[in-house]
Design a protein around this motif. Structure first.
Motif, PDB file in Angstrom:
ATOM      1  N   HIS A 236      31.696 114.147 -14.959  1.00 38.08           N
ATOM      2  CA  HIS A 236      30.718 114.565 -15.960  1.00 38.08           C
ATOM      3  C   HIS A 236      31.239 114.157 -17.344  1.00 38.08           C
ATOM      4  O   HIS A 236      32.434 114.301 -17.625  1.00 38.08           O
ATOM      5  N   PRO A 237      30.353 113.664 -18.225  1.00 39.34           N
ATOM      6  CA  PRO A 237      30.822 113.287 -19.572  1.00 39.34           C
ATOM      7  C   PRO A 237      31.525 114.439 -20.296  1.00 39.34           C
ATOM      8  O   PRO A 237      32.471 114.194 -21.062  1.00 39.34           O
ATOM      9  N   ALA A 238      31.081 115.687 -20.075  1.00 32.18           N
ATOM     10  CA  ALA A 238      31.753 116.819 -20.741  1.00 32.18           C
ATOM     11  C   ALA A 238      33.208 116.908 -20.278  1.00 32.18           C
ATOM     12  O   ALA A 238      34.109 117.234 -21.065  1.00 32.18           O
ATOM     13  N   TYR A 239      33.448 116.611 -19.004  1.00 36.76           N
ATOM     14  CA  TYR A 239      34.816 116.618 -18.481  1.00 36.76           C
ATOM     15  C   TYR A 239      35.616 115.479 -19.128  1.00 36.76           C
ATOM     16  O   TYR A 239      36.790 115.656 -19.503  1.00 36.76           O
ATOM     17  N   LEU A 240      34.964 114.324 -19.285  1.00 35.69           N
ATOM     18  CA  LEU A 240      35.662 113.187 -19.902  1.00 35.69           C
ATOM     19  C   LEU A 240      36.018 113.482 -21.367  1.00 35.69           C
ATOM     20  O   LEU A 240      37.036 113.008 -21.861  1.00 35.69           O
ATOM     21  N   LEU A 241      35.161 114.273 -22.024  1.00 34.74           N
ATOM     22  CA  LEU A 241      35.485 114.646 -23.411  1.00 34.74           C
ATOM     23  C   LEU A 241      36.720 115.543 -23.454  1.00 34.74           C
ATOM     24  O   LEU A 241      37.539 115.457 -24.365  1.00 34.74           O
ATOM     25  N   ARG A 242      36.848 116.393 -22.412  1.00 35.77           N
ATOM     26  CA  ARG A 242      38.004 117.303 -22.375  1.00 35.77           C
ATOM     27  C   ARG A 242      39.247 116.603 -21.837  1.00 35.77           C
ATOM     28  O   ARG A 242      40.365 116.953 -22.177  1.00 35.77           O
ATOM     29  N   SER A 243      39.045 115.641 -20.949  1.00 38.89           N
ATOM     30  CA  SER A 243      40.168 114.961 -20.292  1.00 38.89           C
ATOM     31  C   SER A 243      40.008 113.450 -20.415  1.00 38.89           C
ATOM     32  O   SER A 243      39.662 112.770 -19.443  1.00 38.89           O
ATOM     33  N   PRO A 244      40.220 112.923 -21.627  1.00 39.25           N
ATOM     34  CA  PRO A 244      39.928 111.501 -21.855  1.00 39.25           C
ATOM     35  C   PRO A 244      40.747 110.561 -20.972  1.00 39.25           C
ATOM     36  O   PRO A 244      40.363 109.404 -20.776  1.00 39.25           O
ATOM     37  N   ALA A 245      41.850 111.059 -20.399  1.00 45.30           N
ATOM     38  CA  ALA A 245      42.668 110.185 -19.542  1.00 45.30           C
ATOM     39  C   ALA A 245      41.855 109.691 -18.344  1.00 45.30           C
ATOM     40  O   ALA A 245      42.155 108.633 -17.779  1.00 45.30           O
ATOM     41  N   HIS A 246      40.805 110.434 -17.964  1.00 42.29           N
ATOM     42  CA  HIS A 246      39.999 110.019 -16.805  1.00 42.29           C
ATOM     43  C   HIS A 246      38.923 108.988 -17.153  1.00 42.29           C
ATOM     44  O   HIS A 246      38.177 108.559 -16.277  1.00 42.29           O
ATOM     45  N   LYS A 247      38.864 108.607 -18.425  1.00 40.65           N
ATOM     46  CA  LYS A 247      37.860 107.603 -18.802  1.00 40.65           C
ATOM     47  C   LYS A 247      38.134 106.272 -18.107  1.00 40.65           C
ATOM     48  O   LYS A 247      37.220 105.494 -17.850  1.00 40.65           O
ATOM     49  N   ARG A 248      39.374 106.020 -17.788  1.00 38.16           N
ATOM     50  CA  ARG A 248      39.739 104.776 -17.100  1.00 38.16           C
ATOM     51  C   ARG A 248      39.022 104.702 -15.739  1.00 38.16           C
ATOM     52  O   ARG A 248      38.447 103.652 -15.388  1.00 38.16           O
ATOM     53  N   GLU A 249      39.052 105.833 -14.995  1.00 38.58           N
ATOM     54  CA  GLU A 249      38.359 105.845 -13.697  1.00 38.58           C
ATOM     55  C   GLU A 249      36.849 105.766 -13.883  1.00 38.58           C
ATOM     56  O   GLU A 249      36.145 105.102 -13.125  1.00 38.58           O
ATOM     57  N   ALA A 250      36.353 106.444 -14.937  1.00 39.27           N
ATOM     58  CA  ALA A 250      34.909 106.401 -15.196  1.00 39.27           C
ATOM     59  C   ALA A 250      34.464 104.971 -15.503  1.00 39.27           C
ATOM     60  O   ALA A 250      33.396 104.537 -15.080  1.00 39.27           O
ATOM     61  N   TRP A 251      35.309 104.245 -16.199  1.00 38.74           N
ATOM     62  CA  TRP A 251      34.987 102.849 -16.528  1.00 38.74           C
ATOM     63  C   TRP A 251      34.909 102.011 -15.241  1.00 38.74           C
ATOM     64  O   TRP A 251      33.980 101.222 -15.055  1.00 38.74           O
ATOM     65  N   ALA A 252      35.847 102.254 -14.333  1.00 37.87           N
ATOM     66  CA  ALA A 252      35.816 101.535 -13.044  1.00 37.87           C
ATOM     67  C   ALA A 252      34.523 101.884 -12.288  1.00 37.87           C
ATOM     68  O   ALA A 252      33.886 101.007 -11.682  1.00 37.87           O
ATOM     69  N   ASP A 253      34.119 103.154 -12.344  1.00 38.37           N
ATOM     70  CA  ASP A 253      32.895 103.576 -11.655  1.00 38.37           C
ATOM     71  C   ASP A 253      31.665 102.923 -12.276  1.00 38.37           C
ATOM     72  O   ASP A 253      30.726 102.518 -11.573  1.00 38.37           O
ATOM     73  N   LEU A 254      31.671 102.821 -13.610  1.00 36.19           N
ATOM     74  CA  LEU A 254      30.532 102.192 -14.289  1.00 36.19           C
ATOM     75  C   LEU A 254      30.427 100.720 -13.899  1.00 36.19           C
ATOM     76  O   LEU A 254      29.322 100.197 -13.687  1.00 36.19           O
ATOM     77  N   LEU A 255      31.576 100.055 -13.788  1.00 40.81           N
ATOM     78  CA  LEU A 255      31.549  98.640 -13.392  1.00 40.81           C
ATOM     79  C   LEU A 255      31.012  98.501 -11.970  1.00 40.81           C
ATOM     80  O   LEU A 255      30.269  97.570 -11.657  1.00 40.81           O
ATOM     81  N   MET A 256      31.387  99.470 -11.110  1.00 41.21           N
ATOM     82  CA  MET A 256      30.890  99.456  -9.730  1.00 41.21           C
ATOM     83  C   MET A 256      29.355  99.604  -9.717  1.00 41.21           C
ATOM     84  O   MET A 256      28.654  98.894  -8.992  1.00 41.21           O
ATOM     85  N   VAL A 257      28.853 100.501 -10.559  1.00 40.26           N
ATOM     86  CA  VAL A 257      27.401 100.704 -10.658  1.00 40.26           C
ATOM     87  C   VAL A 257      26.733  99.436 -11.206  1.00 40.26           C
ATOM     88  O   VAL A 257      25.704  98.981 -10.699  1.00 40.26           O
ATOM     89  N   ARG A 258      27.346  98.859 -12.240  1.00 32.60           N
ATOM     90  CA  ARG A 258      26.775  97.638 -12.824  1.00 32.60           C
ATOM     91  C   ARG A 258      26.676  96.540 -11.768  1.00 32.60           C
ATOM     92  O   ARG A 258      25.657  95.835 -11.665  1.00 32.60           O
ATOM     93  N   ASP A 259      27.725  96.396 -10.938  1.00 33.03           N
ATOM     94  CA  ASP A 259      27.716  95.370  -9.897  1.00 33.03           C
ATOM     95  C   ASP A 259      26.606  95.619  -8.880  1.00 33.03           C
ATOM     96  O   ASP A 259      25.946  94.682  -8.437  1.00 33.03           O
ATOM     97  N   ARG A 260      26.417  96.883  -8.514  1.00 37.75           N
ATOM     98  CA  ARG A 260      25.345  97.191  -7.537  1.00 37.75           C
ATOM     99  C   ARG A 260      23.973  96.858  -8.136  1.00 37.75           C
ATOM    100  O   ARG A 260      23.106  96.304  -7.456  1.00 37.75           O
ATOM    101  N   LEU A 261      23.794  97.198  -9.430  1.00 36.55           N
ATOM    102  CA  LEU A 261      22.507  96.906 -10.080  1.00 36.55           C
ATOM    103  C   LEU A 261      22.271  95.387 -10.159  1.00 36.55           C
ATOM    104  O   LEU A 261      21.144  94.926 -10.092  1.00 36.55           O
ATOM    105  N   ALA A 262      23.375  94.653 -10.293  1.00 30.24           N
ATOM    106  CA  ALA A 262      23.261  93.198 -10.389  1.00 30.24           C
ATOM    107  C   ALA A 262      23.122  92.559  -9.010  1.00 30.24           C
ATOM    108  O   ALA A 262      23.078  91.347  -8.873  1.00 30.24           O
ATOM    109  N   GLY A 263      23.116  93.414  -7.988  1.00 33.96           N
ATOM    110  CA  GLY A 263      22.935  92.883  -6.620  1.00 33.96           C
ATOM    111  C   GLY A 263      24.234  92.604  -5.910  1.00 33.96           C
ATOM    112  O   GLY A 263      24.258  92.006  -4.837  1.00 33.96           O
ATOM    113  N   GLY A 264      25.359  93.060  -6.506  1.00 37.26           N
ATOM    114  CA  GLY A 264      26.664  92.782  -5.901  1.00 37.26           C
ATOM    115  C   GLY A 264      27.063  93.763  -4.822  1.00 37.26           C
ATOM    116  O   GLY A 264      26.384  94.731  -4.553  1.00 37.26           O
TER     117      GLY A 264
END
Ligand code: URA
Length: 264
Positions: A236-264
């Motif tokens: 959850h973004p609220a969790y990322l605001l409290r624990s910014p160290a997890h933004k790295r994993e969130a970024w990996a998840d966003l890239l995974m979502v982007r790839d799926r949207l792009a048909g990957g």
């Protein structure tokens, strides 16, 4: 604030100290006149005026409320009709303390839906999901993979703010779920992203922590969806605001979502 009050519910503030000062003065006046003060409990049986509570309509029985939720949600054949159905629905207790219905935001033709936990204070004020601090971060997260609110749809597992931002109860979530399911059927997206543990639990029946669930794909299905929708839990973004160290994993998840949207 120290006592845990973070919202004014009435439009106008009420000074209860003035009220009690008035009662005390009236009692003193009667005592001075040799009469029993009004605040002294009456010797007759029955509730004193001070302990009597204002009468309220009896709350809807939970099974009736769930039946109503299912019937109202099923009868909606468009997003607007679903919002109107929710506005009519009085079965969820959260509605009583909320200022506004927080239905959803974004593009009803979106290929991807994001479901959060429940509205916070700012969302309650504006009647829109994710418009407070965590919403600002969500907008940045979307922008980082080239998305904005014209390309996604955003909603929550419950449609009214839980008082004090507590986690919605199981009962509240169950009563809102027929409307969330209908929302998913009407949008019929290609992908679903749940934000935070409560959303993963409500939508995917996954009870593990998001740390264990993230980075994987699950299925979201309802009887009326033509096919199961691939779904992935994210922090959850609220969790990322409290624990910014997890933004790295969130970024990996966003890239995974982007790839799926792009048909990957
Ligand atoms: N957190 C949520 O889960 N949803 C909102 O709409 C805002 C904050």
């Amino acid at each position: 604030m120290d006592a845990g009050v973070d919202e004014c519910i009435n439009d106008e503030p009420v000074n209860r100290f003035t009220e009690s000062a008035g009662l005390k003065a009236a009692a003193q006046g009667l005592a001075d006149a040799g009469q029993a003060p009004a605040l002294t409990p009456a010797p007759t049986p029955g509730p004193s005026p001070i302990t009597r509570l204002p009468s309220r309509p009896a709350p809807a029985r939970p099974d009736t409320a769930l039946h109503d939720a299912c019937a109202l949600a099923a009868s909606a054949d468009s997003i607007e009709a679903l919002r109107a159905a929710l506005e009519q629905f009085d079965g969820c207790g959260l509605k009583k303390t909320a200022t506004n219905l927080v239905f959803g935001d974004g593009n009803p033709q979106a290929r991807i839906v994001f479901i959060g936990e429940g509205p916070g204070a700012e969302e309650d004020r504006q009647g829109l999901p994710f418009v407070g601090p965590s919403g600002k971060l969500l907008d940045k997260m979307l922008a980082s993979i080239g998305l904005d609110r014209t390309q996604v749809y955003i909603a929550n597992t419950v449609f009214w703010r839980p008082p004090g931002n507590r986690t919605p109860t199981m009962g509240e979530t169950v009563l809102c779920m027929p409307f969330v399911e209908r929302l998913m059927e009407l949008i019929d997206p290609e992908f679903l992203v749940t934000l935070g543990g409560p959303a993963a639990k409500a939508m995917l029946a996954e009870t593990a922590g998001v740390g264990r669930l993230r980075g994987k794909w699950f299925s979201y299905a309802t009887p009326k969806l033509s096919r199961p929708i691939p779904a992935t839990p994210m922090f959850h973004p609220a969790y990322l605001l409290r624990s910014p160290a997890h933004k790295r994993e969130a970024w990996a998840d966003l890239l995974m979502v982007r790839d799926r949207l792009a048909g990957g």
